[in-house]
Design an enzyme around this catalytic site. Sequence first.
Site, PDB file in Angstrom:
ATOM      1  N   LYS A 187     -26.790 -29.790   4.493  1.00 15.23           N
ATOM      2  CA  LYS A 187     -26.368 -29.222   5.773  1.00 15.23           C
ATOM      3  C   LYS A 187     -25.847 -30.316   6.722  1.00 15.23           C
ATOM      4  O   LYS A 187     -26.041 -31.507   6.486  1.00 15.23           O
ATOM      5  CB  LYS A 187     -27.536 -28.463   6.419  1.00 15.23           C
ATOM      6  CG  LYS A 187     -28.087 -27.343   5.540  1.00 15.23           C
ATOM      7  CD  LYS A 187     -27.028 -26.309   5.204  1.00 15.23           C
ATOM      8  CE  LYS A 187     -27.592 -25.086   4.491  1.00 15.23           C
ATOM      9  NZ  LYS A 187     -27.922 -25.319   3.058  1.00 15.23           N
TER      10      LYS A 187
HETATM   11  C1  LIG Z   1     -26.853 -19.172   4.092  1.00 14.44           C
HETATM   12  C2  LIG Z   1     -28.167 -19.804   3.773  1.00 14.44           C
HETATM   13  N1  LIG Z   1     -29.293 -19.134   4.042  1.00 14.44           N
HETATM   14  C3  LIG Z   1     -30.502 -19.667   3.804  1.00 14.44           C
HETATM   15  C4  LIG Z   1     -30.639 -20.913   3.248  1.00 14.44           C
HETATM   16  C5  LIG Z   1     -32.011 -21.437   2.952  1.00 14.44           C
HETATM   17  O1  LIG Z   1     -32.234 -22.673   3.550  1.00 14.44           O
HETATM   18  P1  LIG Z   1     -33.361 -23.663   3.021  1.00 14.44           P
HETATM   19  O2  LIG Z   1     -32.854 -24.309   1.784  1.00 14.44           O
HETATM   20  O3  LIG Z   1     -33.548 -24.633   4.155  1.00 14.44           O
HETATM   21  O4  LIG Z   1     -34.585 -22.849   2.781  1.00 14.44           O
HETATM   22  C6  LIG Z   1     -29.498 -21.658   2.952  1.00 14.44           C
HETATM   23  C7  LIG Z   1     -29.608 -23.003   2.353  1.00 14.44           C
HETATM   24  O5  LIG Z   1     -28.972 -23.369   1.433  1.00 14.44           O
HETATM   25  C8  LIG Z   1     -28.229 -21.087   3.208  1.00 14.44           C
HETATM   26  O6  LIG Z   1     -27.108 -21.757   2.916  1.00 14.44           O
END
Ligand SMILES: Cc1ncc(COP(=O)(O)O)c(C=O)c1O
Length: 380
Positions: A187
Site C-alpha cells: 500500500k
Molecule cells: C481492497 C482491499 N480490501 C481489503 C484488503 C485487506 O487488507 P489487509 O491485507 O491489510 O488485511 C486489501 C489488501 O490487500 C485490499 O486491497
Amino acid sequence: MTEPRKPYLPFTRPTIDEETIQGVAEVLRSGWITSGPNVRKLEAALSEYFGGRPVRTQMHATASLEHALLVAGIRAGDEVITPAMSFVATANVIVRVGARPVFVDVGLDTRNMDFDQVEAAITPRTRALMPVHFAGLPVDMDRLYAIARRHRLRVIEDAAQAIGSAWRGRRIGSFGDLACFSFHPNKNLTTIEGGCVVGGSPEEVSRLELHRFHGQAKTAADQVDTLFAAGKANLSDVAARVGLGQLAALEQFNARRRELAARYYSLWAHDAPVRLPARGDEGHNCHMFAPLLPLERLSISRLQFIQQMEERGIGVGVHYASAIHLFTAYRALGYRDGQFPNAERIGRETVTLPLFPAMELSDVDRVVEATTDILRSAAK
Ligand SMILES: Cc1ncc(COP(=O)(O)O)c(C=O)c1O
C-alpha cells in the site's frame, strides 16, 4: 558487446527511509514493543491527517473492515452491497459477521461499483454499502452518500488502497461514515501489516477498542471486565513506528506515484496496446497501474505475457485474478458465471505494471517499451 542486464524491477516495493529504520531500532531497544506510545502517536497523527476524526488501528485492514461492520451493527440476516471485483477480504468480512454479500458489477475502466446496480440491489434487508476505492480511484462519493441517506444505510468504505486519495478536494476518510485503510507492504503507506478504521461515534470507537483486545475494558486501575468474547487484533509499536515514518513521507510518495502514472498515460496517449484504467484527477493516489490485456487479439495468454516480462526483468502483478463471486466460497452462496461481466473480464485480463515511489521515469519507459514490444509481436 551485449548491454549490461538492467536490475530487476518489481511491480511494487515499499520505500522505508533510514530515519524510520533508526526509529524502529529505538523502539526495539526501548523495552516496549507491542501497542503503546507509538500506536497512540500514529493514531493521533492519522486523526490529524483525516481532519480530526477518530482513528483506531488494527493489525490488518481485514480486521478493520470486520470490526467496522460489527460496530455498525451488521449481523446475521443483513445484506451488504459490495463490488464483485476487489480483494476477497472485502466480501469475506461480510460473510464472517454473518451477513450476505450482495454483489454488483464494476465499471470496466474505473473498477468501482456501478451505482445504478447498487440502487437496483437494495432490498428491505439491506443494511450497509461497502464500496471499494479500487486502486485508489475514489468512487462517486456524492452519489454513494445520497443513496445511503435516502435508504438509511450505513457505509463502510473499503479504502484499503486509497490513503491520500480525495474526492472534490476532500480526503477520503476525512468525511462520510466509517472508512478502513490498509497498511500492507503493497500500500501507499505501510506498517508492514496494519490497518485502521476512521470515524464512528464515541460509542462505536470504544467498541472498536474492545474488538481489537478480547472485549476487555478497564474498570479500575487493577481491574478489567470482559464485556463480550472478542479476538485480538492490536497493532504493535514497532509497526506503528514504521507508519509514523511513512506518514511523514506520504504526500511526497503520492506525488511521485502521480508523476509516474502520468508518464504511462502520456507514453500511451496514442495507440496503446492495452486498455488503460480510468485516469482520475489529482485526487487519485495512483496506488496501482492496472491496464487490461486485449487477450482476444493476442496469440499469448496473460501468464505468457507475465513470463515474457519476467524474462526482461520486469515484475507484473494481477489484481485480481478472479471476480469474487466466482470463487468456490461464493458460488456456494448461489453466484454464477456471467452475472457480472465487467468484473469477470477484469479478472481475466488485468495486469498490474510497476508503480512505486522509488521508480525512475526511465523505468516507466522500459515497462512501456517491453509491454508494447511483447504485445505487438503477439498480435493475431
Ligand atoms: C481492497 C482491499 N480490501 C481489503 C484488503 C485487506 O487488507 P489487509 O491485507 O491489510 O488485511 C486489501 C489488501 O490487500 C485490499 O486491497
